[in-house]
Design a protein around this motif. Structure first.
Motif, short mmCIF file in Angstrom:
data_model
loop_
_atom_site.label_atom_id
_atom_site.label_comp_id
_atom_site.label_asym_id
_atom_site.label_seq_id
_atom_site.Cartn_x
_atom_site.Cartn_y
_atom_site.Cartn_z
N CYS A 178 42.01 45.55 37.94
CA CYS A 178 42.49 44.51 37.05
C CYS A 178 43.70 44.99 36.25
O CYS A 178 43.93 46.19 36.12
N GLU A 218 39.32 35.81 37.56
CA GLU A 218 39.08 36.55 38.80
C GLU A 218 40.05 36.08 39.88
O GLU A 218 39.71 35.35 40.80
N HIS A 223 42.04 41.27 39.38
CA HIS A 223 41.66 40.38 38.30
C HIS A 223 42.59 40.53 37.10
O HIS A 223 43.28 41.55 36.94
#
Length: 270
Positions: A178, A218, A223
């Motif tokens: 992420c 997401e 993400h």
């Protein structure tokens, strides 16, 4: 309309100088190439099709000529004028960039593009794509821009493998899990980005490392993590010093568990 994470743009005066310190941390960074018409150049760190681009200015007089390419106007303002290195903006991949431009205009956005782009690699190969930008508001988190590559995902992944750019990290299974953004108003920001990308936000949670309230979108590939600090910590430090901005790279499968500051951004290995 489907979207995927494409890359994080990280401004740096000398992109090649990201190679050694990240190599010491087990992250492989390779020479990329030049954007001759923009006056910029880069180095790249690949995690499958998701990657980090360390972008620098090579010829300022060329970079200063661009108005529609909002990434180049941003790097001129932030790097050349304000001397601020660090994570700056993300690119979202789409296969319907012209339809997206129409939809964004219908939704009331001012857009720049679609615009052609290309990079000449060290071996002379020309890689091409199309970009689309959204007009931003001052003092707010920089919105993503959109990219459509001339080659398919399968073709690009095959080319990256052939160039030996995958599996070069200390753990070959490392993943860009992420990218984190620090924001003042968590609820408002994630609602705006969720609407833009047609994604439903996760439930809010507390991130002990960052000392912040966070929520995720997401996005396929990598993400997006949005954080609003509640007390002193890394998120509060960045928000105070730099305002709303990308600030964190979260890498999973990294054979270690640590949070550290490097190249004017935070890195978390898990």
């Amino acid at each position: 309309m489907n979207f995927s994470f494409d890359h994080l743009v990280w401004f740096h005066h000398n992109p090649e100088k990201a190679i050694q310190p990240l190599s010491e941390k087990g992250v492989h960074v390779a020479h990329g190439g030049r954007h001759d018409t923009w006056g910029t150049y880069n180095t790249l760190s690949y995690f499958g099709l998701s990657y980090i681009e360390f972008l620098g200015i090579e010829v300022l007089t060329i970079a200063e000529q661009h108005e529609e390419n909002r990434l180049i106007t941003q790097i001129v303002e932030q790097l050349a004028k304000e001397n601020r290195e660090g994570p700056a903006k993300i690119a979202i991949r789409t296969n319907h960039i012209h339809k997206l431009a129409i939809k964004l205009k219908q939704d009331g956005h001012t857009v720049y593009g679609p615009l052609p782009g290309q990079r000449v690699t060290a071996n002379g190969e020309v890689i091409q794509w199309t970009l689309l930008f959204i007009e931003e508001h001052p003092n707010q988190l920089s919105l993503p821009f959109f990219i459509q590559w001339d080659n398919s995902d399968k073709e690009r992944l095959s080319a990256i493998k052939e160039q030996g750019l995958l599996g070069r990290h200390s753990d070959e299974n490392s993943k860009l899990e992420c990218v984190g953004f620090v924001v003042r108003d968590l609820e408002d920001t994630i609602r705006t980005w969720g609407d833009l990308l047609n994604l439903t936000p996760s439930e809010e949670f507390w991130d002990e490392d960052l000392q912040a309230r966070c929520q995720k979108l997401e996005l396929p590939g990598t993400h997006l993590l949005f954080c609003t600090p509640d007390r002193e910590g890394p998120a509060e430090k960045v928000l105070h010093e730099r305002g709303e901005t990308p600030f964190l790279v979260n890498i999973s499968q990294a054979n270690q568990n640590s949070l550290f500051e490097l190249l004017n951004g935070y890195w978390r290995f898990q």
